[in-house]
Write a protein that holds these residues in place. Structure first.
Motif, PDB file in Angstrom:
ATOM      1  N   VAL A  94     -26.311  22.040 -30.656  1.00 19.68           N
ATOM      2  CA  VAL A  94     -26.670  23.454 -30.749  1.00 19.68           C
ATOM      3  C   VAL A  94     -26.604  23.818 -32.226  1.00 19.68           C
ATOM      4  O   VAL A  94     -25.563  23.660 -32.871  1.00 19.68           O
ATOM      5  CB  VAL A  94     -25.711  24.335 -29.929  1.00 19.68           C
ATOM      6  CG1 VAL A  94     -26.074  25.814 -30.105  1.00 19.68           C
ATOM      7  CG2 VAL A  94     -25.743  23.942 -28.466  1.00 19.68           C
ATOM      8  N   PHE A 148     -22.987  22.555 -33.516  1.00 20.54           N
ATOM      9  CA  PHE A 148     -22.119  21.812 -32.593  1.00 20.54           C
ATOM     10  C   PHE A 148     -22.892  20.556 -32.228  1.00 20.54           C
ATOM     11  O   PHE A 148     -24.072  20.624 -31.897  1.00 20.54           O
ATOM     12  CB  PHE A 148     -21.831  22.620 -31.329  1.00 20.54           C
ATOM     13  CG  PHE A 148     -21.152  21.811 -30.244  1.00 20.54           C
ATOM     14  CD1 PHE A 148     -19.769  21.739 -30.163  1.00 20.54           C
ATOM     15  CD2 PHE A 148     -21.911  21.088 -29.310  1.00 20.54           C
ATOM     16  CE1 PHE A 148     -19.146  20.982 -29.170  1.00 20.54           C
ATOM     17  CE2 PHE A 148     -21.284  20.322 -28.328  1.00 20.54           C
ATOM     18  CZ  PHE A 148     -19.910  20.279 -28.263  1.00 20.54           C
ATOM     19  N   ASP A 170     -22.539  16.749 -30.088  1.00 23.11           N
ATOM     20  CA  ASP A 170     -21.825  15.776 -29.246  1.00 23.11           C
ATOM     21  C   ASP A 170     -22.867  14.760 -28.799  1.00 23.11           C
ATOM     22  O   ASP A 170     -23.367  14.823 -27.675  1.00 23.11           O
ATOM     23  CB  ASP A 170     -21.181  16.505 -28.044  1.00 23.11           C
ATOM     24  CG  ASP A 170     -20.270  15.590 -27.237  1.00 23.11           C
ATOM     25  OD1 ASP A 170     -20.058  14.434 -27.644  1.00 23.11           O
ATOM     26  OD2 ASP A 170     -19.766  16.041 -26.189  1.00 23.11           O
ATOM     27  N   PRO A 175     -16.877  15.567 -29.512  1.00 22.92           N
ATOM     28  CA  PRO A 175     -17.933  16.106 -30.367  1.00 22.92           C
ATOM     29  C   PRO A 175     -17.696  15.725 -31.821  1.00 22.92           C
ATOM     30  O   PRO A 175     -16.555  15.690 -32.292  1.00 22.92           O
ATOM     31  CB  PRO A 175     -17.796  17.614 -30.174  1.00 22.92           C
ATOM     32  CG  PRO A 175     -17.149  17.773 -28.846  1.00 22.92           C
ATOM     33  CD  PRO A 175     -16.257  16.588 -28.675  1.00 22.92           C
ATOM     34  N   PHE A 216     -18.336  20.566 -35.107  1.00 18.95           N
ATOM     35  CA  PHE A 216     -18.200  21.885 -34.511  1.00 18.95           C
ATOM     36  C   PHE A 216     -17.843  22.826 -35.657  1.00 18.95           C
ATOM     37  O   PHE A 216     -16.685  22.974 -36.009  1.00 18.95           O
ATOM     38  CB  PHE A 216     -17.118  21.869 -33.414  1.00 18.95           C
ATOM     39  CG  PHE A 216     -17.175  23.034 -32.461  1.00 18.95           C
ATOM     40  CD1 PHE A 216     -18.170  24.008 -32.571  1.00 18.95           C
ATOM     41  CD2 PHE A 216     -16.249  23.149 -31.438  1.00 18.95           C
ATOM     42  CE1 PHE A 216     -18.230  25.072 -31.679  1.00 18.95           C
ATOM     43  CE2 PHE A 216     -16.304  24.206 -30.535  1.00 18.95           C
ATOM     44  CZ  PHE A 216     -17.303  25.165 -30.669  1.00 18.95           C
ATOM     45  N   LYS A 220     -18.976  33.593 -29.290  1.00 21.47           N
ATOM     46  CA  LYS A 220     -19.319  32.780 -28.103  1.00 21.47           C
ATOM     47  C   LYS A 220     -20.829  32.722 -27.984  1.00 21.47           C
ATOM     48  O   LYS A 220     -21.499  33.756 -27.965  1.00 21.47           O
ATOM     49  CB  LYS A 220     -18.700  33.393 -26.846  1.00 21.47           C
ATOM     50  CG  LYS A 220     -18.922  32.524 -25.594  1.00 21.47           C
ATOM     51  CD  LYS A 220     -18.435  33.193 -24.332  1.00 21.47           C
ATOM     52  CE  LYS A 220     -16.984  32.945 -24.032  1.00 21.47           C
ATOM     53  NZ  LYS A 220     -16.654  31.537 -23.767  1.00 21.47           N
ATOM     54  N   VAL A 258     -24.996  26.137 -21.975  1.00 19.12           N
ATOM     55  CA  VAL A 258     -24.234  26.035 -23.210  1.00 19.12           C
ATOM     56  C   VAL A 258     -23.162  27.110 -23.151  1.00 19.12           C
ATOM     57  O   VAL A 258     -23.419  28.218 -22.685  1.00 19.12           O
ATOM     58  CB  VAL A 258     -25.131  26.260 -24.455  1.00 19.12           C
ATOM     59  CG1 VAL A 258     -24.287  26.380 -25.719  1.00 19.12           C
ATOM     60  CG2 VAL A 258     -26.155  25.157 -24.595  1.00 19.12           C
ATOM     61  N   ASN A 259     -21.978  26.763 -23.563  1.00 21.82           N
ATOM     62  CA  ASN A 259     -20.907  27.749 -23.628  1.00 21.82           C
ATOM     63  C   ASN A 259     -19.955  27.291 -24.726  1.00 21.82           C
ATOM     64  O   ASN A 259     -19.079  26.468 -24.510  1.00 21.82           O
ATOM     65  CB  ASN A 259     -20.191  27.825 -22.265  1.00 21.82           C
ATOM     66  CG  ASN A 259     -19.107  28.881 -22.254  1.00 21.82           C
ATOM     67  OD1 ASN A 259     -18.399  29.080 -23.254  1.00 21.82           O
ATOM     68  ND2 ASN A 259     -18.944  29.561 -21.129  1.00 21.82           N
ATOM     69  N   LEU A 260     -20.188  27.805 -25.928  1.00 23.58           N
ATOM     70  CA  LEU A 260     -19.427  27.327 -27.085  1.00 23.58           C
ATOM     71  C   LEU A 260     -18.769  28.486 -27.805  1.00 23.58           C
ATOM     72  O   LEU A 260     -19.404  29.517 -28.050  1.00 23.58           O
ATOM     73  CB  LEU A 260     -20.370  26.605 -28.059  1.00 23.58           C
ATOM     74  CG  LEU A 260     -20.938  25.280 -27.560  1.00 23.58           C
ATOM     75  CD1 LEU A 260     -22.036  24.804 -28.494  1.00 23.58           C
ATOM     76  CD2 LEU A 260     -19.833  24.225 -27.464  1.00 23.58           C
ATOM     77  N   SER A 268     -19.704  26.205 -16.398  1.00 25.60           N
ATOM     78  CA  SER A 268     -18.514  26.134 -17.236  1.00 25.60           C
ATOM     79  C   SER A 268     -17.331  26.760 -16.516  1.00 25.60           C
ATOM     80  O   SER A 268     -17.477  27.369 -15.459  1.00 25.60           O
ATOM     81  CB  SER A 268     -18.760  26.890 -18.537  1.00 25.60           C
ATOM     82  OG  SER A 268     -18.930  28.262 -18.247  1.00 25.60           O
ATOM     83  N   THR A 314     -15.742  29.288 -17.518  1.00 23.13           N
ATOM     84  CA  THR A 314     -15.968  30.743 -17.538  1.00 23.13           C
ATOM     85  C   THR A 314     -16.735  31.168 -16.283  1.00 23.13           C
ATOM     86  O   THR A 314     -16.410  32.175 -15.649  1.00 23.13           O
ATOM     87  CB  THR A 314     -16.804  31.134 -18.775  1.00 23.13           C
ATOM     88  OG1 THR A 314     -16.444  30.286 -19.859  1.00 23.13           O
ATOM     89  CG2 THR A 314     -16.597  32.576 -19.140  1.00 23.13           C
ATOM     90  N   LEU A 319     -13.616  18.998 -24.558  1.00 20.18           N
ATOM     91  CA  LEU A 319     -14.607  19.925 -25.091  1.00 20.18           C
ATOM     92  C   LEU A 319     -16.006  19.363 -24.883  1.00 20.18           C
ATOM     93  O   LEU A 319     -16.299  18.230 -25.241  1.00 20.18           O
ATOM     94  CB  LEU A 319     -14.348  20.157 -26.583  1.00 20.18           C
ATOM     95  CG  LEU A 319     -15.307  21.148 -27.238  1.00 20.18           C
ATOM     96  CD1 LEU A 319     -15.104  22.543 -26.670  1.00 20.18           C
ATOM     97  CD2 LEU A 319     -15.120  21.152 -28.747  1.00 20.18           C
ATOM     98  N   THR A 320     -16.879  20.181 -24.287  1.00 18.80           N
ATOM     99  CA  THR A 320     -18.271  19.778 -24.108  1.00 18.80           C
ATOM    100  C   THR A 320     -19.145  20.920 -24.588  1.00 18.80           C
ATOM    101  O   THR A 320     -18.648  21.975 -24.966  1.00 18.80           O
ATOM    102  CB  THR A 320     -18.597  19.516 -22.618  1.00 18.80           C
ATOM    103  OG1 THR A 320     -18.739  20.773 -21.976  1.00 18.80           O
ATOM    104  CG2 THR A 320     -17.526  18.710 -21.928  1.00 18.80           C
ATOM    105  N   VAL A 321     -20.456  20.693 -24.519  1.00 17.03           N
ATOM    106  CA  VAL A 321     -21.388  21.727 -24.941  1.00 17.03           C
ATOM    107  C   VAL A 321     -21.286  22.955 -24.031  1.00 17.03           C
ATOM    108  O   VAL A 321     -21.675  24.042 -24.394  1.00 17.03           O
ATOM    109  CB  VAL A 321     -22.823  21.153 -25.004  1.00 17.03           C
ATOM    110  CG1 VAL A 321     -23.381  20.981 -23.610  1.00 17.03           C
ATOM    111  CG2 VAL A 321     -23.732  22.015 -25.854  1.00 17.03           C
ATOM    112  N   ARG A 322     -20.738  22.768 -22.864  1.00 13.37           N
ATOM    113  CA  ARG A 322     -20.557  23.899 -21.958  1.00 13.37           C
ATOM    114  C   ARG A 322     -19.114  24.406 -21.974  1.00 13.37           C
ATOM    115  O   ARG A 322     -18.629  24.976 -21.011  1.00 13.37           O
ATOM    116  CB  ARG A 322     -20.980  23.507 -20.539  1.00 13.37           C
ATOM    117  CG  ARG A 322     -22.496  23.565 -20.392  1.00 13.37           C
ATOM    118  CD  ARG A 322     -22.947  22.994 -19.100  1.00 13.37           C
ATOM    119  NE  ARG A 322     -22.650  21.565 -19.070  1.00 13.37           N
ATOM    120  CZ  ARG A 322     -22.467  20.891 -17.962  1.00 13.37           C
ATOM    121  NH1 ARG A 322     -22.522  21.482 -16.807  1.00 13.37           N
ATOM    122  NH2 ARG A 322     -22.205  19.612 -18.020  1.00 13.37           N
ATOM    123  N   GLY A 323     -18.448  24.146 -23.041  1.00 14.03           N
ATOM    124  CA  GLY A 323     -17.095  24.666 -23.189  1.00 14.03           C
ATOM    125  C   GLY A 323     -16.060  23.623 -22.825  1.00 14.03           C
ATOM    126  O   GLY A 323     -16.372  22.456 -22.575  1.00 14.03           O
TER     127      GLY A 323
END
Lengths: 189, 787
Positions: A41, A58, A60, A69, A72, A154, A180-182, B347, B349, B620-624
């Protein structure tokens, strides 16, 4: 003996059945790849009035799990400044690298990028693009930073495909699920 | 000659199942009834129905008369000097299910004394009792006849839910796996028509690929039974058995239809079977099932994408002559299961949002259409069986089978790329092929007391995997050999057995695009020792100590990835060693005209129990970040009590009560384990109407199921606390309409969740997302002809 011959025949039949089956071997492993993976991302911030973009990333490359990853970044921005923001989403596990940004733009009706700063005073995001139903997408937009401070940004890609044929995207984050949730670290100074 | 058909459509607890059964023909000539006194006699021959061979060494006793004989080498017996009256005959053979039958030695004989004895004084009573491969000293429950009929239309796991100590592990409303004494998946073995079911059992969302309509008997063996059945039988064994092939019999069949209000589900299943004219030695059967259902409704909303479609069929043919018999069986099972789309989360969340929300965000209407996510599973089984009965009483049986399991799983999201999406490829595909061979030698009874069997089992299996990396490709070899001996003496039945298994597993996976090969060798010895004591005709006790083992499966060794639905990152450990269970079961059974009860207590100690242990650092992944779990081993104990009570209050009123209690503890870490079924109590009050016109066996019943809240959970181990206790009411009415002697229609009407209670079950993996199914009214019709 009659019976013995019959048993023998049965045995031969069964053995033949065993031999005639699927001969593929387990040691020929198919390259296992996900249909689609987001490994990277990339957020490009360009201060309005300038042309130099600062990129925060980010990364990975081997997907979830495996190696952690590799990158970041902290997002470092100036206070009280307007930025043009674009986002790039890549699958770097494939060769050549797949750019998923265009595909998201094509399927804009079922995607929404969501940018949430904590505390909220650090950064305000304004969408700069719209889908066919006039809902925001968030691939391009502007960000206005507030006073100096530290917090988080976020970044979410909400995947909101139709449910039982009915569109669910309504401009809000709630429908669908995260692709995606970073939580990027955000430093405004 | 007069033929009496005895209906055996009741739950036959303690029937020890399997493979063959025996045919008992009693000739009851109440000879010369004009003579006063005790000159009546009973004689006949005892046969094994599956092989058609006479069985020497069976004991036939007249209960309460202190009269008993054994069958001779030709399976014949004769009991003399009986007075006219009603008697209970009991037949016992080691390795077979004991059977009792009431014989009337008065009815209608005096007036007909002038007729030829053969024409009137012979009474044929056909009794079928089942051969038992299952350990005789372990608690066993069999569903058959009307008890099984009441579960028709449900999945295999659902239909076993009524058995004490058996629950289900669910993923939504469509996917259910049987849980025996708190154990499931790879710790419960399913024998489908005598063959180990080999699907992808390790997955908690992989339901058994079996059409329950194939079976006329479904038996649950509770507790470790590793000696007879081999690895994985740690929690118990489920035996799914079709009826014997109708060799040399006329055409018969049945048609089942079931309709459910919830999901507007319909099920149709038909069976046709018979012999072949002119060839007495042949028999055949063809059977098929079709099921279609749409979105399930909870008390307050529909669950999107919860439809189901299933198409199954099977064909079988058999040949039997003298001591030789052979049989071939093919079954095809195919299902498409919609998975509730609200349970897809990207995720943590997302998950916390759904839990906070208390109900799904997107609620849909009703549809039969199955969209993504869904599973498409096909299972094929080809089985051949052959046996030979030696003239001196030995018997050898060979079962050979090939199975192919093809499972495709489709995620919620298609690829964004149109050309990829157009392919509509599953995100996961597993193809598992298994060959099994079992040879069992039954030696002839020694001194009419000691019988036993020795057997060898082999299995070769390979798995091919495509799509998202989840488990590696593998192939494995298994060899096992066992010996079981049973001794009957003075009301005591002893059983002892040993087994040794060896498994050689090779896995193939890509590491940095290069195939890596790993080899594993597992081996284990198992044993069993059990005793049954008949204290009186009504009271008996059983004690069994048995062991079983289970090698870690490939997902426990190698899985690595986010488990959607569970919002956790799960990782395998290639250094895991096999689990070893030592299970002790004691039970007491009492049965008289008014009361029957059974209490069983068990303690299952599982050394090196494999479970997912939470790790301190998230992944930790791209989706949190996801909570991180690793497969780890500990020592666990499963301790519980199963109790059931039947009380026949009057001729019309009866009450059944079943309760189960289970406590599971992680001995090494001093805490409870997750996902253990809570305690439950099930009550059913029945009113027997009896006969009315052409109707028979009319009844109405009302019941309640109470399931407690699981309070024995480790602290901070879950995203949400276990759901509270719930109580469900149900109503059932049923009866059988006799159109002619050879044609009957059995009707059943059931209302599940009568009060439309909104509840969630701890053992449903979708408990975070939505309520369970609401009220469901079902109507069952079963038409039988020719039998």
């Amino acid at each position: 003996m009659k019976v013995d011959r019959r048993m023998l025949g049965w045995g031969l039949l069964m053995s033949a059945a065993l031999l005639l089956t699927d001969c593929r071997r387990a040691d020929e492993v198919d390259p296992q790849d996900e249909n689609e993976l987001i490994t990277t991302v990339r957020l490009n911030f360009t201060e309005q009035g300038t042309t130099t973009a600062t990129t925060f990333e980010f990364r990975d490359p081997d997907g979830e799990g495996g190696n952690p990853p590799t990158r970041f970044d902290q997002i470092k921005l100036k206070p009280n400044t307007s930025y043009n923001v674009t986002v790039e989403l890549l699958d770097e596990s494939k060769t050549p690298v797949v750019d998923l940004t265009d595909e998201i733009a094509e399927k804009a009706d079922e995607h929404l990028m969501v940018y949430t700063a904590t505390p909220a005073t650090l950064l305000t995001y304004t969408y700069g693009d719209k889908d066919s139903r006039n809902f925001p997408i968030g691939l391009t937009g502007t960000a206005q930073t507030g006073t100096a401070g530290r917090g988080q940004l976020k970044v979410q890609l909400r995947h909101q495909p139709p449910v039982n044929g009915t569109a669910v995207k309504n401009g809000m984050a709630a429908p669908g699920s995260d692709d995606v949730n970073l939580d990027f670290e955000l430093i405004v100074e | 000659m007069m033929a009496i058909t005895h209906d055996r459509y009741k739950i036959e607890k303690r029937i020890w199942a399997v493979a063959c059964y025996l045919l008992l023909v009693f000739f009851v000539p109440a000879a010369y009834a004009q003579r006063q006194g005790c000159d009546c006699f009973v004689k006949g021959v005892v046969r094994d129905k599956h092989t058609g061979q006479p069985i020497p060494g069976a004991t036939i006793a007249v209960l309460g008369e202190n009269k008993g004989v054994s069958t001779d080498m030709n399976g014949r017996y004769q009991i003399e000097r009986l007075c006219p009256g009603q008697y209970e005959l009991e037949c016992r053979i080691i390795g077979y299910q004991p059977y009792t039958e009431t014989i009337d030695l008065i009815a209608g004989h005096e007036e007909n004394f002038a007729l030829a004895e053969d024409e009137i004084h012979l009474k044929d009573v056909e009794i079928t009792a089942h051969r038992t491969d299952a350990p005789i000293s372990q608690p066993i429950t069999t569903l058959t006849g009307s008890e099984l009929a009441q579960t028709r239309g449900q999945s295999l796991a659902e239909s076993l839910k009524g058995i004490t100590g058996v629950t289900t592990l669910q993923t939504g409303s469509n996917i259910a796996k049987p849980v025996i004494h708190g154990l499931h998946s790879n710790r419960v073995l399913i024998m489908n028509n005598g063959v180990r079911q080999e699907g992808q059992q390790w997955g908690s969302e992989h339901a058994p690929e079996i059409d329950p309509f194939i079976a006329t008997r479904v038996t649950v063996v509770k507790g470790a039974a590793g000696v007879r059945y081999g690895s994985d039988a740690i929690g118990g064994v489920i035996l799914v058995e079709p009826e014997e092939l109708p060799i040399g019999k006329p055409l018969s069949g049945e048609l089942n239809t079931v309709g459910y209000s919830n999901g507007r589900q319909g099920v149709v299943s038909g069976t046709l079977q018979g012999g072949v004219k002119g060839i007495e030695e042949l028999g055949w059967r063809a059977q098929g099932t079709f099921k279609r259902g749409g979105n399930i409704h909870t008390p307050n909303y529909f669950l999107s994408n919860t439809g189901i479609r299933e198409r199954n069929f099977s064909v079988a043919a058999g040949y039997r002559k003298k001591g030789f018999g052979a049989e071939i069986f093919y079954s095809h099972f195919a299902t498409e299961l919609g998975i509730f789309s609200g349970a897809h989360i990207g995720s943590v969340t997302d998950l916390l949002q759904v839990i906070k929300n208390r109900e799904p965000l997107v609620k849909s209407g009703f549809t039969y259409t199955i969209g993504r996510p869904y599973q498409d599973v096909a299972h094929n089984l080809v089985k051949g069986e052959a046996h030979y009965h030696f003239a001196d009483g030995h018997r050898i049986q060979w079962v050979s089978a090939w199975q192919h399991n093809d499972r495709s799983e489709y995620d919620l999201h298609r690829p964004r790329n149109d050309s990829l999406a157009g392919l509509n490829r599953p995100e996961l595909t597993f193809r598992l092929t298994t060959f099994t061979n079992d040879i069992v030698w039954d030696h002839k009874p020694i001194a009419n007391k000691l019988a036993g069997q020795v057997g060898i089992s082999t299995l070769y299996q390979y798995n091919l995997m495509n799509g998202r990396p989840l488990i590696p490709n593998f192939d494995q070899w298994n060899v096992g050999a066992f010996l079981i001996e049973r001794l009957v003496q003075n009301g005591w039945e002893w059983e002892a057995g040993i087994r040794y298994d060896y498994r050689y597993l090779t896995t193939y996976r890509l590491v940095n695009r290069v195939t890596q090969r790993d080899e594993f060798r597992f081996s284990s010895a198992s044993g069993t020792l059990g005793v049954t004591r008949s204290i009186s005709e009504k009271l008996s006790t059983r004690l069994n100590v048995g062991t079983a083992w289970r090698a870690p499966n490939v997902s426990e060794l190698f899985s690595a990835g986010v488990h959607h639905g569970a919002a956790s990152y799960e990782e395998g450990d290639p250094t895991l060693r096999p689990e070893q269970a030592i299970n002790t079961v004691a039970s007491v059974v009492y049965d008289n005209d008014k009361f029957n009860w059974e209490i069983g207590a068990y303690h299952n100690y599982i050394a090196r129990y494999i479970y997912l242990k939470p790790q301190p650092e998230p992944i930790l992944t791209v989706r949190g970040a996801f909570p991180y779990f690793r497969y780890t081993q500990t020592d666990a104990t499963f301790t519980g009590i199963d109790a059931s009570l039947g009380w026949k209050m009057t001729d019309r009123w009866s009450w059944k009560s079943k309760a189960s209690y289970l406590r599971v503890y992680d001995q090494k870490n001093d805490q409870y384990l997750v996902m253990i079924p809570p305690n439950r109590w099930d009550n059913q009050l029945s009113f027997n109407i009896g006969e009315a016109g052409k109707w028979q066996k009319l009844f109405v019943s009302a019941g309640n199921l109470w399931v407690g809240e699981q309070r024995r959970v480790p602290a901070n181990s879950d995203f949400a606390p276990p759901p509270p206790a719930y109580s469900l009411w149900n109503l059932t009415a049923g009866g059988t309409l006799f159109i002619t002697q050879k044609q009957q229609v059995e009707v059943g009407l059931t209302v599940h969740n009568l009060l439309d209670t909104a509840y969630r079950d701890y053992l449903n993996r979708f408990r975070y997302y939505a309520d369970e199914m609401g009220r469901n009214i079902s109507l069952r019709l079963k038409w039988r002809f020719g039998a």
